[in-house]
Design a protein around this motif. Structure first.
Motif, PDB file in Angstrom:
ATOM      1  N   ASP A  11       0.912  -0.977  -0.091  1.00  0.00           N
ATOM      2  CA  ASP A  11       0.125  -0.002   0.068  1.00  0.00           C
ATOM      3  C   ASP A  11       0.932   1.161  -0.096  1.00  0.00           C
ATOM      4  O   ASP A  11       1.846   1.222   0.560  1.00  0.00           O
ATOM      5  CB  ASP A  11      -0.790   0.022   1.068  1.00  0.00           C
ATOM      6  CG  ASP A  11      -1.805   1.346   1.264  1.00  0.00           C
ATOM      7  OD1 ASP A  11      -2.846   1.150   0.664  1.00  0.00           O
ATOM      8  OD2 ASP A  11      -1.513   2.110   2.102  1.00  0.00           O
ATOM      9  N   GLY A  13       1.565   5.122   0.373  1.00  0.00           N
ATOM     10  CA  GLY A  13       1.188   6.399   1.037  1.00  0.00           C
ATOM     11  C   GLY A  13       2.011   7.488   0.848  1.00  0.00           C
ATOM     12  O   GLY A  13       3.121   7.353  -0.015  1.00  0.00           O
ATOM     13  N   LYS A  17       2.469   9.258   5.586  1.00  0.00           N
ATOM     14  CA  LYS A  17       2.048   7.857   6.255  1.00  0.00           C
ATOM     15  C   LYS A  17       2.995   6.910   5.647  1.00  0.00           C
ATOM     16  O   LYS A  17       2.967   5.901   6.631  1.00  0.00           O
ATOM     17  CB  LYS A  17       0.745   7.716   5.581  1.00  0.00           C
ATOM     18  CG  LYS A  17       0.111   6.637   5.910  1.00  0.00           C
ATOM     19  CD  LYS A  17      -1.482   6.448   5.129  1.00  0.00           C
ATOM     20  CE  LYS A  17      -1.483   6.219   3.742  1.00  0.00           C
ATOM     21  NZ  LYS A  17      -2.802   5.909   3.249  1.00  0.00           N
ATOM     22  N   ASN A  19       4.743   3.972   3.359  1.00  0.00           N
ATOM     23  CA  ASN A  19       4.417   2.743   2.638  1.00  0.00           C
ATOM     24  C   ASN A  19       4.145   1.472   3.607  1.00  0.00           C
ATOM     25  O   ASN A  19       4.925   1.409   4.448  1.00  0.00           O
ATOM     26  CB  ASN A  19       5.190   2.290   1.395  1.00  0.00           C
ATOM     27  CG  ASN A  19       5.511   3.275   0.407  1.00  0.00           C
ATOM     28  OD1 ASN A  19       4.636   4.118   0.089  1.00  0.00           O
ATOM     29  ND2 ASN A  19       6.678   3.654  -0.282  1.00  0.00           N
ATOM     30  N   SER A  34       6.214  -1.447   7.766  1.00  0.00           N
ATOM     31  CA  SER A  34       5.761  -0.306   7.383  1.00  0.00           C
ATOM     32  C   SER A  34       6.793   0.992   7.583  1.00  0.00           C
ATOM     33  O   SER A  34       7.781   0.825   8.157  1.00  0.00           O
ATOM     34  CB  SER A  34       4.497   0.336   8.547  1.00  0.00           C
ATOM     35  OG  SER A  34       3.753  -0.578   8.612  1.00  0.00           O
ATOM     36  N   TRP A 100       2.197  10.685  -3.209  1.00  0.00           N
ATOM     37  CA  TRP A 100       1.850   9.202  -3.141  1.00  0.00           C
ATOM     38  C   TRP A 100       2.203   8.363  -4.253  1.00  0.00           C
ATOM     39  O   TRP A 100       2.687   7.590  -4.306  1.00  0.00           O
ATOM     40  CB  TRP A 100       0.739   8.736  -2.240  1.00  0.00           C
ATOM     41  CG  TRP A 100      -0.342   9.069  -3.293  1.00  0.00           C
ATOM     42  CD1 TRP A 100      -1.245  10.310  -3.477  1.00  0.00           C
ATOM     43  CD2 TRP A 100      -1.331   8.211  -3.989  1.00  0.00           C
ATOM     44  NE1 TRP A 100      -2.289  10.146  -4.229  1.00  0.00           N
ATOM     45  CE2 TRP A 100      -2.114   8.870  -4.770  1.00  0.00           C
ATOM     46  CE3 TRP A 100      -1.007   6.830  -4.394  1.00  0.00           C
ATOM     47  CZ2 TRP A 100      -3.110   8.272  -5.572  1.00  0.00           C
ATOM     48  CZ3 TRP A 100      -1.877   6.313  -5.262  1.00  0.00           C
ATOM     49  CH2 TRP A 100      -3.122   6.901  -5.977  1.00  0.00           C
ATOM     50  N   ASP A 174      -4.341   0.712   6.289  1.00  0.00           N
ATOM     51  CA  ASP A 174      -3.106   0.793   5.274  1.00  0.00           C
ATOM     52  C   ASP A 174      -2.493  -0.831   5.109  1.00  0.00           C
ATOM     53  O   ASP A 174      -2.069  -1.456   3.893  1.00  0.00           O
ATOM     54  CB  ASP A 174      -2.201   1.741   5.544  1.00  0.00           C
ATOM     55  CG  ASP A 174      -2.699   2.914   5.605  1.00  0.00           C
ATOM     56  OD1 ASP A 174      -3.315   3.640   4.685  1.00  0.00           O
ATOM     57  OD2 ASP A 174      -2.422   3.689   6.917  1.00  0.00           O
TER      58      ASP A 174
END
Length: 216
Positions: A11, A13, A17, A19, A34, A100, A174
Motif C-alpha cells: 500500500d 502512502g 504515512k 508505505n 511499514s 504518494w 493501510d
C-alpha cells in the motif's frame, strides 16, 4: 486459495504515512512492515522469495490529454479511482497531493530489475509486479453486500477472512490494503484475474469475480 507460493502487497502512502508491505505464504502473514524505503521492501521480498507483488499505486503516468484506459474501464464498472495525471502536471502541482504517486513510482523503479512490470503478454512466468486497487478487489470478492468506501474497514477485513487470512495482526487500514494487494497477487498466480487497461497506460489487475468471471 490453492497457491502456496509467496506473494506480497504494498500500500503506497504519502511521505507522512509511508508505505506498507505485507507478505503472504499461502494464507499466513509472514512479514508486515511499514514506513520502510523501497530498497528495504525489495530486500524483504527477495528474502522471502516472493513471486508476485501487487502495488496500490499507478504503474504509469497518463500520456497526453486522454486518461488512462484502465481507469476508464474501471469507471464503466462503477469503480472509481483518483485520475492519474501526466508526470509533468503532477510535478507542477503545489498541493502535495501527488506525492504518494511519486512514492509509488519510486517503488516500481526499485523493484523493476527483479520484478518486471506486468504487461499482459502471455502467462506470468517468473517474478512480476503489477498495479492493483483494494476497492476493486473488495468489489470482486465481497460476498455479502456491495463494496462501500464508508465501510471499508469492516468489508476489507471480511474479504481477508473469507480467504482464510488471519487479519488480527493488521493494525491499520493501510496494512489491510497491503494484504488485499497480496491476495490479488495470489489470484494472478492462479490465473484468476481480470485486467483493465492497455500497454500505453499500464494495466490494473484484480481478482475475477466470485460469479465465475473469467480472465480477460
Amino acid at each position: 486459495m490453492k497457491s502456496e507460493r509467496v506473494v506480497a502487497g504494498i500500500d503506497i502512502g504519502g511521505d507522512r504515512k509511508g508505505n506498507h508491505l505485507v507478505i503472504l505464504r499461502g494464507t499466513e502473514i509472514v512479514c508486515n512492515i511499514s514506513k520502510e524505503p523501497p530498497a528495504h521492501m525489495l530486500e524483504k521480498c527477495l528474502q522471502f522469495e516472493v513471486a508476485a507483488v501487487g502495488i496500490d499505486a499507478p504503474c504509469l503516468w497518463r500520456i497526453g490529454e486522454a486518461g488512462r484506459q484502465a481507469e476508464k474501464e474501471l469507471a464503466r464498472q462503477r469503480i472509481f479511482s483518483f485520475a492519474t495525471p501526466t508526470r509533468e502536471l503532477a510535478l507542477a502541482s503545489q498541493s502535495g497531493f501527488y506525492e504518494w504517486m511519486f512514492n509509488g513510482e519510486r517503488v516500481y523503479q526499485a523493484f523493476a530489475s527483479h520484478f518486471p512490470l506486468f504487461t499482459h503478454r502471455g502467462e506470468v512466468n517468473g517474478r512480476v509486479c503489477f498495479e492493483t486497487f483494494p476497492h476493486a478487489i473488495t468489489t470482486a470478492l465481497l460476498k455479502t453486500e456491495a463494496a462501500s468506501a464508508k465501510k471499508k474497514r469492516t468489508q476489507r477485513r471480511e474479504v481477508l477472512k473469507d480467504a482464510g487470512i488471519e487479519a488480527a495482526s493488521l493494525r491499520s487500514i493501510d496494512e489491510v490494503d497491503a494484504a488485499l494487494c497480496a491476495l490479488s497477487a495470489h489470484y494472478l498466480q492462479e490465473g484468476k484475474v481480470v485486467t483493465y487497461g492497455d500497454e500505453l497506460g499500464g494495466f490494473i489487475v484484480v481478482p475475477a469475480q466470485l460469479d465465475g468471471s473469467r480472465t480477460k
